[in-house]
Design a protein around this motif. Structure first.
Motif, PDB file in Angstrom:
ATOM      1  N   GLU A 110     -33.521   9.704 -31.241  1.00  0.00           N
ATOM      2  CA  GLU A 110     -34.904   9.465 -31.641  1.00  0.00           C
ATOM      3  C   GLU A 110     -35.746   9.333 -30.381  1.00  0.00           C
ATOM      4  OE1 GLU A 110     -35.304   6.026 -34.079  1.00  0.00           O
ATOM      5  OE2 GLU A 110     -34.349   6.958 -35.817  1.00  0.00           O
ATOM      6  N   LEU A 111     -36.898   9.988 -30.394  1.00  0.00           N
ATOM      7  CA  LEU A 111     -37.800   9.945 -29.247  1.00  0.00           C
ATOM      8  C   LEU A 111     -39.115   9.314 -29.669  1.00  0.00           C
ATOM      9  CD1 LEU A 111     -38.528  10.829 -26.321  1.00  0.00           C
ATOM     10  CD2 LEU A 111     -39.342  12.955 -27.308  1.00  0.00           C
ATOM     11  N   LYS A 112     -39.497   8.251 -28.963  1.00  0.00           N
ATOM     12  CA  LYS A 112     -40.814   7.632 -29.149  1.00  0.00           C
ATOM     13  C   LYS A 112     -41.396   7.434 -27.764  1.00  0.00           C
ATOM     14  CE  LYS A 112     -39.924   5.313 -33.459  1.00  0.00           C
ATOM     15  NZ  LYS A 112     -39.252   4.173 -34.044  1.00  0.00           N
ATOM     16  N   GLU A 113     -42.550   8.096 -27.538  1.00  0.00           N
ATOM     17  CA  GLU A 113     -43.177   8.099 -26.209  1.00  0.00           C
ATOM     18  C   GLU A 113     -42.152   8.608 -25.198  1.00  0.00           C
ATOM     19  OE1 GLU A 113     -46.477   7.381 -25.459  1.00  0.00           O
ATOM     20  OE2 GLU A 113     -46.691   7.326 -27.630  1.00  0.00           O
ATOM     21  N   PHE A 114     -41.757   7.789 -24.251  1.00  0.00           N
ATOM     22  CA  PHE A 114     -40.756   8.177 -23.265  1.00  0.00           C
ATOM     23  C   PHE A 114     -39.525   7.279 -23.384  1.00  0.00           C
ATOM     24  CE2 PHE A 114     -44.483  10.142 -21.290  1.00  0.00           C
ATOM     25  CZ  PHE A 114     -43.967  11.397 -21.015  1.00  0.00           C
ATOM     26  N   LEU A 115     -39.139   6.962 -24.620  1.00  0.00           N
ATOM     27  CA  LEU A 115     -37.961   6.150 -24.901  1.00  0.00           C
ATOM     28  C   LEU A 115     -37.088   6.897 -25.906  1.00  0.00           C
ATOM     29  CD1 LEU A 115     -36.592   3.332 -24.491  1.00  0.00           C
ATOM     30  CD2 LEU A 115     -37.728   2.669 -26.600  1.00  0.00           C
ATOM     31  N   VAL A 116     -35.867   7.225 -25.495  1.00  0.00           N
ATOM     32  CA  VAL A 116     -34.924   7.923 -26.359  1.00  0.00           C
ATOM     33  C   VAL A 116     -33.905   6.903 -26.848  1.00  0.00           C
ATOM     34  CG1 VAL A 116     -33.246   9.797 -26.529  1.00  0.00           C
ATOM     35  CG2 VAL A 116     -35.200  10.033 -25.020  1.00  0.00           C
ATOM     36  N   THR A 117     -33.734   6.819 -28.180  1.00  0.00           N
ATOM     37  CA  THR A 117     -32.765   5.908 -28.768  1.00  0.00           C
ATOM     38  C   THR A 117     -31.616   6.726 -29.341  1.00  0.00           C
ATOM     39  OG1 THR A 117     -34.581   4.436 -29.370  1.00  0.00           O
ATOM     40  CG2 THR A 117     -32.454   3.989 -30.366  1.00  0.00           C
ATOM     41  N   LEU A 118     -30.399   6.372 -28.956  1.00  0.00           N
ATOM     42  CA  LEU A 118     -29.200   7.050 -29.425  1.00  0.00           C
ATOM     43  C   LEU A 118     -28.588   6.209 -30.538  1.00  0.00           C
ATOM     44  CD1 LEU A 118     -29.625   7.795 -26.309  1.00  0.00           C
ATOM     45  CD2 LEU A 118     -27.245   8.387 -26.329  1.00  0.00           C
ATOM     46  N   ASP A 139     -35.630  15.797 -13.865  1.00  0.00           N
ATOM     47  CA  ASP A 139     -34.739  15.155 -12.917  1.00  0.00           C
ATOM     48  C   ASP A 139     -34.098  13.932 -13.568  1.00  0.00           C
ATOM     49  OD1 ASP A 139     -33.390  14.413 -10.663  1.00  0.00           O
ATOM     50  OD2 ASP A 139     -35.157  14.314  -9.371  1.00  0.00           O
ATOM     51  N   LEU A 140     -32.777  13.808 -13.432  1.00  0.00           N
ATOM     52  CA  LEU A 140     -32.053  12.708 -14.073  1.00  0.00           C
ATOM     53  C   LEU A 140     -32.223  11.378 -13.358  1.00  0.00           C
ATOM     54  CD1 LEU A 140     -28.738  14.500 -15.115  1.00  0.00           C
ATOM     55  CD2 LEU A 140     -30.800  14.109 -16.452  1.00  0.00           C
ATOM     56  N   VAL A 141     -32.882  11.379 -12.209  1.00  0.00           N
ATOM     57  CA  VAL A 141     -33.151  10.136 -11.490  1.00  0.00           C
ATOM     58  C   VAL A 141     -34.085   9.248 -12.298  1.00  0.00           C
ATOM     59  CG1 VAL A 141     -34.131   9.199  -9.353  1.00  0.00           C
ATOM     60  CG2 VAL A 141     -32.749  11.248  -9.284  1.00  0.00           C
ATOM     61  N   CYS A 142     -34.914   9.856 -13.133  1.00  0.00           N
ATOM     62  CA  CYS A 142     -35.898   9.096 -13.903  1.00  0.00           C
ATOM     63  C   CYS A 142     -35.292   8.366 -15.094  1.00  0.00           C
ATOM     64  CB  CYS A 142     -37.031  10.000 -14.362  1.00  0.00           C
ATOM     65  SG  CYS A 142     -36.542  11.184 -15.617  1.00  0.00           S
ATOM     66  N   LEU A 143     -34.008   8.582 -15.403  1.00  0.00           N
ATOM     67  CA  LEU A 143     -33.384   7.927 -16.549  1.00  0.00           C
ATOM     68  C   LEU A 143     -33.086   6.465 -16.238  1.00  0.00           C
ATOM     69  CD1 LEU A 143     -30.781  10.563 -17.807  1.00  0.00           C
ATOM     70  CD2 LEU A 143     -33.064  10.128 -18.673  1.00  0.00           C
ATOM     71  N   ALA A 168     -23.819   1.672 -33.598  1.00  0.00           N
ATOM     72  CA  ALA A 168     -23.994   1.432 -32.168  1.00  0.00           C
ATOM     73  C   ALA A 168     -25.279   2.141 -31.742  1.00  0.00           C
ATOM     74  CB  ALA A 168     -22.808   1.962 -31.382  1.00  0.00           C
ATOM     75  N   THR A 169     -26.103   1.469 -30.961  1.00  0.00           N
ATOM     76  CA  THR A 169     -27.338   2.075 -30.473  1.00  0.00           C
ATOM     77  C   THR A 169     -27.441   1.862 -28.969  1.00  0.00           C
ATOM     78  OG1 THR A 169     -28.619   0.075 -30.876  1.00  0.00           O
ATOM     79  CG2 THR A 169     -28.593   1.725 -32.633  1.00  0.00           C
ATOM     80  N   GLN A 170     -28.152   2.762 -28.343  1.00  0.00           N
ATOM     81  CA  GLN A 170     -28.399   2.664 -26.907  1.00  0.00           C
ATOM     82  C   GLN A 170     -29.766   3.258 -26.622  1.00  0.00           C
ATOM     83  OE1 GLN A 170     -25.427   4.576 -24.511  1.00  0.00           O
ATOM     84  NE2 GLN A 170     -26.082   3.546 -22.645  1.00  0.00           N
ATOM     85  N   GLU A 171     -30.486   2.625 -25.722  1.00  0.00           N
ATOM     86  CA  GLU A 171     -31.808   3.109 -25.355  1.00  0.00           C
ATOM     87  C   GLU A 171     -31.780   3.702 -23.954  1.00  0.00           C
ATOM     88  OE1 GLU A 171     -34.537  -0.124 -25.811  1.00  0.00           O
ATOM     89  OE2 GLU A 171     -34.697   0.193 -27.964  1.00  0.00           O
ATOM     90  N   VAL A 172     -32.489   4.804 -23.803  1.00  0.00           N
ATOM     91  CA  VAL A 172     -32.649   5.462 -22.507  1.00  0.00           C
ATOM     92  C   VAL A 172     -34.145   5.619 -22.273  1.00  0.00           C
ATOM     93  CG1 VAL A 172     -32.173   7.526 -21.156  1.00  0.00           C
ATOM     94  CG2 VAL A 172     -30.464   6.700 -22.775  1.00  0.00           C
ATOM     95  N   ALA A 173     -34.663   4.916 -21.273  1.00  0.00           N
ATOM     96  CA  ALA A 173     -36.080   5.004 -20.945  1.00  0.00           C
ATOM     97  C   ALA A 173     -36.264   6.060 -19.860  1.00  0.00           C
ATOM     98  CB  ALA A 173     -36.597   3.657 -20.465  1.00  0.00           C
ATOM     99  N   LEU A 174     -37.319   6.843 -19.998  1.00  0.00           N
ATOM    100  CA  LEU A 174     -37.657   7.861 -19.007  1.00  0.00           C
ATOM    101  C   LEU A 174     -38.817   7.326 -18.174  1.00  0.00           C
ATOM    102  CD1 LEU A 174     -37.449  10.774 -21.516  1.00  0.00           C
ATOM    103  CD2 LEU A 174     -35.938  10.481 -19.594  1.00  0.00           C
ATOM    104  N   ARG A 175     -38.531   7.001 -16.912  1.00  0.00           N
ATOM    105  CA  ARG A 175     -39.562   6.444 -16.037  1.00  0.00           C
ATOM    106  C   ARG A 175     -40.455   7.552 -15.509  1.00  0.00           C
ATOM    107  NH1 ARG A 175     -35.042   3.400 -13.058  1.00  0.00           N
ATOM    108  NH2 ARG A 175     -34.997   5.380 -12.041  1.00  0.00           N
TER     109      ARG A 175
END
Length: 160
Positions: free
Chosen positions: A40-48, A73-77, A89-96
């Motif tokens: 799921e993508l909301k703004e720049f936050l991906v939830t798995l 670039d994966l540095v922004c994760l 199980a959930t996990q959040e990945v923020a894109l800086r």
């Protein structure tokens, strides 16, 4: 006086495309059939979302692959710790994106300590670098590309 801006931007359209491709791959993979796993993508936050922690690790690799193929670039994760319950199980990945004040000061300090004939100034979420000659600005770009920062840098608004 020539100048350019050092920024950290993400293309929101490419992020959306990468998450859509990752969801499509999940729907086609045999080991994820009927598990309810999704991105799921909301703004720049991906939830798995998945059933178990092991699937989250696989999904994270799929997401990284899709983002890198889209030129992000994966540095922004900014990968958060997974939360697991008995059923999900959930996990959040923020894109800086954007340069924060601390990183901007670090970039300005790098430019000043390099003894190049350029000046760096913070302007919101970007750093403007000015100099008298184009060669000095190109040397500053090379210097910034060679440093390891926690945000990916792009250079735009080059003016002569």
């Amino acid at each position: 006086m020539p100048s350019f801006d050092a920024v950290s931007e993400l293309n929101a359209h490419e992020v959306t495309n990468a998450v859509d491709q990752a969801n499509r791959e999940l729907s086609q993979r045999f080991d994820f059939k009927d598990t309810g796993a999704r991105f799921e993508l909301k703004e720049f936050l991906v939830t798995l979302h998945a059933e178990v922690d092991f699937q989250l690790k696989q999904m994270l690799e799929i997401l990284k692959l899709r983002l890198s193929k889209r030129g992000i670039d994966l540095v922004c994760l900014d990968i958060k710790e997974p939360q697991t319950t008995l059923a999900t199980a959930t996990q959040e990945v923020a894109l800086r994106h954007g340069i924060d004040a601390e990183t901007g000061k670090k970039i300005a300090r790098l430019v000043k300590d390099s003894k190049l004939k350029v000046q760096a100034s913070l302007q919101g979420d970007k750093v403007r670098i000015t100099g008298k000659q184009r060669d000095d600005l190109q040397a500053a770009m090379t210097l910034l590309r060679g440093t390891k920062l926690e945000v990916p840098l792009q250079f735009n608004n080059f003016r002569d």
